[in-house]
Design a protein around this motif. Structure first.
Motif, short mmCIF file in Angstrom:
data_model
loop_
_atom_site.label_atom_id
_atom_site.label_comp_id
_atom_site.label_asym_id
_atom_site.label_seq_id
_atom_site.Cartn_x
_atom_site.Cartn_y
_atom_site.Cartn_z
N LEU A 1 6.94 15.92 -2.16
CA LEU A 1 6.91 14.69 -1.37
C LEU A 1 6.55 13.48 -2.22
O LEU A 1 5.82 13.60 -3.21
CB LEU A 1 5.90 14.81 -0.22
CG LEU A 1 6.14 15.91 0.82
CD1 LEU A 1 5.00 15.94 1.82
CD2 LEU A 1 7.47 15.71 1.51
N ILE A 2 7.08 12.33 -1.82
CA ILE A 2 6.72 11.04 -2.43
C ILE A 2 6.24 10.13 -1.31
O ILE A 2 6.93 9.98 -0.29
CB ILE A 2 7.92 10.39 -3.14
CG1 ILE A 2 8.32 11.21 -4.37
CG2 ILE A 2 7.61 8.95 -3.54
CD1 ILE A 2 9.63 10.76 -4.99
N SER A 3 5.07 9.54 -1.50
CA SER A 3 4.56 8.56 -0.54
C SER A 3 4.38 7.21 -1.24
O SER A 3 4.06 7.16 -2.43
CB SER A 3 3.23 9.01 0.07
OG SER A 3 2.20 8.98 -0.90
N VAL A 4 4.62 6.14 -0.50
CA VAL A 4 4.41 4.78 -1.01
C VAL A 4 3.69 4.00 0.08
O VAL A 4 4.12 4.01 1.24
CB VAL A 4 5.74 4.07 -1.34
CG1 VAL A 4 5.47 2.67 -1.89
CG2 VAL A 4 6.56 4.88 -2.33
N VAL A 5 2.59 3.35 -0.29
CA VAL A 5 1.90 2.46 0.64
C VAL A 5 1.78 1.10 -0.02
O VAL A 5 1.56 0.99 -1.23
CB VAL A 5 0.51 2.99 1.05
CG1 VAL A 5 0.64 4.32 1.78
CG2 VAL A 5 -0.41 3.14 -0.16
N MET A 6 1.94 0.03 0.79
CA MET A 6 1.88 -1.33 0.26
C MET A 6 1.05 -2.20 1.20
O MET A 6 1.06 -2.02 2.41
CB MET A 6 3.29 -1.92 0.10
CG MET A 6 4.15 -1.16 -0.91
SD MET A 6 5.81 -1.85 -1.12
CE MET A 6 5.42 -3.37 -1.99
N LYS A 7 0.34 -3.12 0.59
CA LYS A 7 -0.51 -4.09 1.28
C LYS A 7 -1.57 -3.39 2.11
O LYS A 7 -1.77 -3.67 3.29
CB LYS A 7 0.31 -5.05 2.15
CG LYS A 7 -0.39 -6.39 2.36
CD LYS A 7 0.50 -7.41 3.03
CE LYS A 7 -0.20 -8.75 3.10
NZ LYS A 7 0.64 -9.79 3.76
N ALA A 8 -2.29 -2.49 1.46
CA ALA A 8 -3.45 -1.87 2.09
C ALA A 8 -4.66 -2.77 1.89
O ALA A 8 -4.75 -3.52 0.91
CB ALA A 8 -3.71 -0.49 1.48
N ASP A 9 -5.59 -2.71 2.81
CA ASP A 9 -6.79 -3.54 2.74
C ASP A 9 -7.89 -2.76 2.03
O ASP A 9 -8.74 -2.13 2.66
CB ASP A 9 -7.22 -3.93 4.15
CG ASP A 9 -8.41 -4.88 4.15
OD1 ASP A 9 -8.69 -5.47 3.08
OD2 ASP A 9 -9.05 -5.03 5.20
N GLY A 10 -7.84 -2.76 0.69
CA GLY A 10 -8.83 -2.05 -0.10
C GLY A 10 -8.25 -0.76 -0.67
O GLY A 10 -7.43 -0.10 -0.05
N TYR A 11 -8.70 -0.43 -1.90
CA TYR A 11 -8.15 0.75 -2.58
C TYR A 11 -8.47 2.02 -1.80
O TYR A 11 -7.70 2.98 -1.82
CB TYR A 11 -8.68 0.84 -4.01
CG TYR A 11 -10.14 1.21 -4.14
CD1 TYR A 11 -10.54 2.54 -4.16
CD2 TYR A 11 -11.12 0.23 -4.24
CE1 TYR A 11 -11.86 2.89 -4.27
CE2 TYR A 11 -12.45 0.56 -4.36
CZ TYR A 11 -12.82 1.89 -4.37
OH TYR A 11 -14.14 2.23 -4.47
N ASN A 12 -9.62 2.05 -1.11
CA ASN A 12 -9.98 3.24 -0.35
C ASN A 12 -8.96 3.52 0.75
O ASN A 12 -8.60 4.68 1.01
CB ASN A 12 -11.39 3.09 0.24
CG ASN A 12 -11.53 1.84 1.11
OD1 ASN A 12 -10.94 0.80 0.79
ND2 ASN A 12 -12.29 1.94 2.18
N ASN A 13 -8.46 2.47 1.40
CA ASN A 13 -7.44 2.65 2.43
C ASN A 13 -6.10 3.10 1.85
O ASN A 13 -5.36 3.86 2.49
CB ASN A 13 -7.25 1.36 3.21
CG ASN A 13 -8.38 1.10 4.20
OD1 ASN A 13 -8.87 2.02 4.85
ND2 ASN A 13 -8.81 -0.15 4.30
N SER A 14 -5.79 2.65 0.64
CA SER A 14 -4.54 3.09 0.03
C SER A 14 -4.59 4.59 -0.27
O SER A 14 -3.60 5.30 -0.09
CB SER A 14 -4.26 2.30 -1.26
OG SER A 14 -5.18 2.63 -2.28
N TYR A 15 -5.76 5.09 -0.69
CA TYR A 15 -5.90 6.52 -0.95
C TYR A 15 -5.88 7.33 0.35
O TYR A 15 -5.22 8.36 0.45
CB TYR A 15 -7.20 6.80 -1.71
CG TYR A 15 -7.22 6.25 -3.11
CD1 TYR A 15 -6.15 6.44 -3.97
CD2 TYR A 15 -8.32 5.53 -3.57
CE1 TYR A 15 -6.17 5.94 -5.25
CE2 TYR A 15 -8.34 5.02 -4.87
CZ TYR A 15 -7.27 5.22 -5.70
OH TYR A 15 -7.28 4.71 -6.97
N THR A 16 -6.61 6.84 1.35
CA THR A 16 -6.68 7.55 2.63
C THR A 16 -5.32 7.61 3.30
O THR A 16 -4.90 8.66 3.81
CB THR A 16 -7.69 6.85 3.57
OG1 THR A 16 -8.97 6.81 2.93
CG2 THR A 16 -7.80 7.60 4.88
#
Length: 506
Positions: free
Chosen positions: A287-302
């Motif tokens: 699988l490949i996941s991409v997240v953009m414009k998260a509010d804080g690095y912790n949210n990008s990981y979660t």
């Protein structure tokens, strides 16, 4: 009035004026702030962002609790989209741009080359941009530099790579956009090789997923971005450098560690927020996941962990979706001699191996099809197990996998002597047999024509006789023929009639 008295009165007046002015100012500022709050409360527009568009292809209607403005989850092998949120919204990527830069560098560059950091490369990394501390004039091995790019997000190395590969950064950026377009990206434009903010530098989650899917096909890229730590030897201007991957999901000691992760790239600017690309594999599913414009690095990981966990949960167990033993086909074999092509028959075609794969639950086996990519005419000699093409396995329009198509029988090439005999035989057919056959056919046609004409004549003659007979009967009167009067037997002659005696002349 003394000078002291005048000074005292002036100071007193100044203090009173200052106090009064301060009180009025506080009231004015307070009124302004209150007015702004009231206006905000009364405003019907609470955000400038469009409503979120969420699609869950595995479980319709189910939404994941994601903080990121946009996100996507795809199958790394097939590109099948499993989940998306605002996946086609154009946003700033920040340093996940380096996935594209790293792919171009690994696939088209020479990792054994030496990079030299120019003043232009140093100045172009952006004020406050991440780096590994290379300075103008410093030289570093290309491969070592790539570890600096993918682990520590080194902007100055990106600039040095761009100049080294394309001559100028502008030319390399043009290559980036061309490569992205060739991959299938239609919603992106890149303005630099590192992702430092530029209003004209944007992409989407969907395009970044396509870029990542292509990037992981390169072995060097996969090895580099999946490394936890790395050591760059001392250079001509600096001591040994120790690098650590900024992606906390790949570090075993991190609270965000994700054991199935094979590679990832982080990104952040004030305008982009936190961005993250992740690549993971579990039980045969990739699988490949991409997240953009998260509010804080912790949210990008979660958010990334939630996407990956959900994706793996909707996969069936790994199974055989294509059996080589169930496949067979044939192909023609030809050989050229004196600019002429001769057919030598056919050979059997089979598959080199089975295809085992884990598929999402919503992909059913009845929609899997097979397409053979083999030349219509194979050139002799063809030996058993020769690779003669490929066999593609599709789910609807999505390519799942490909295996080699191999020859299961052989077709040896003919010698020049044998081909000369074939040529002589062809010439006999062309210059003798064919004209002879034409004559025979013409003779047969002639015989048939004669027979047909004879039959026609016979039929025509009979008709003429019939017509003539009818014409005769039609011209004669309809009367009875003269009856011959005969004397009834034993009937005496009438006495009234005497026979005259015969007289003779004396």
């Amino acid at each position: 009035m003394t000078n002291t008295s005048i000074l005292y009165k002036f100071i007193t007046f100044l203090l009173i004026f200052t106090v009064l002015f301060s009180i009025n100012s506080i009231q004015i500022f307070a009124e302004t702030e209150t007015s702004q709050i009231q206006n905000a409360e009364n405003s019907t527009e609470t955000t400038t962002e469009a409503p979120s568009v969420v699609k869950n292809y595995a479980e319709e209607g189910k939404e994941l609790p994601l903080n990121s403005r946009a996100a996507i989850l795809i199958d790394a092998n097939t590109g099948t989209v499993l989940y998306e949120k605002n996946a086609h919204e154009k946003l700033y990527p920040a340093s996940i741009t380096k996935v594209l830069t790293g792919y171009i560098a690994c696939s088209e560059g020479n990792l054994d080359d030496t990079l030299t950091v120019s003043q232009t490369a140093y100045d172009g990394m952006g004020e406050g941009g991440s780096s590994i501390g290379l300075v103008p004039g410093e030289q570093v091995n290309f491969r070592d530099g790539m570890y600096g790019v993918m682990l520590e997000s080194a902007n100055e190395v990106c600039m040095a790579i761009a100049e080294h590969m394309s001559g100028t950064v502008e030319a390399f950026v043009e290559k980036m956009n061309e490569t992205a377009a060739a991959i299938g990206c239609t919603e992106s434009h890149f303005a630099n090789p590192h992702g430092f903010h530029d209003d004209n530098h944007y992409t989407t989650c969907y395009d970044m997923a396509l870029i990542t899917k292509q990037a992981i096909t390169n072995e060097d890229f996969n090895q580099i971005w999946g490394t936890i730590s790395y050591q760059i030897p001392a250079t001509n201007m600096n001591v040994t450098r120790y690098l650590n991957n900024k992606d906390k999901m790949i570090a075993p000691t991190s609270e965000y560690y994700y054991p199935d992760l094979l590679g990832g790239k982080t990104g952040f600017t004030d305008e982009a927020g936190n961005t993250l690309v992740s690549y993971a594999e579990r039980n045969g599913a990739s699988l490949i996941s991409v997240v953009m414009k998260a509010d804080g690095y912790n949210n990008s990981y979660t958010d990334s962990a939630n996407l990956l966990d959900y994706g793996f949960s909707v996969y069936n167990e790994r199974s055989t979706i294509f059996k080589a033993s169930d496949y067979s086909s044939t192909a023609n074999v030809i050989q050229t001699y004196k600019d002429k092509t001769y057919e030598l028959g056919t050979v059997g075609i089979g598959a080199a191996s089975d295809v085992d794969m884990a598929l999402p639950e919503f992909m059913t086996a009845d929609k899997i099809t097979v397409k053979t990519n083999v030349d219509e005419n194979l050139t002799a000699p063809v030996s058993i197990n020769d690779i003669v093409g490929s066999i593609d396995i599709y789910y609807e329009d999505t390519l799942l996998d490909s295996v080699d198509a191999i020859a299961t029988t052989e077709a040896p090439a003919l010698s020049d002597k044998e081909l000369a005999k074939r040529e002589l035989k062809d010439n006999l057919q062309k210059y003798v047999m064919i004209p002879l056959m034409v004559l025979i056919i013409l003779f047969i046609i002639f015989i048939i024509v004669v027979l047909i004409q004879t039959v026609i004549n016979q039929i025509t003659g009979k008709n003429k006789r019939k017509k003539k007979h009818k014409k005769r009967r039609k011209g004669a009167p309809n009367r009875k023929p003269n009856a011959v009067k005969r004397r009834p037997p034993n009937k005496k002659r009438s006495p009234s009639k005497k026979r005259r005696p015969k007289t003779t002349d004396n």
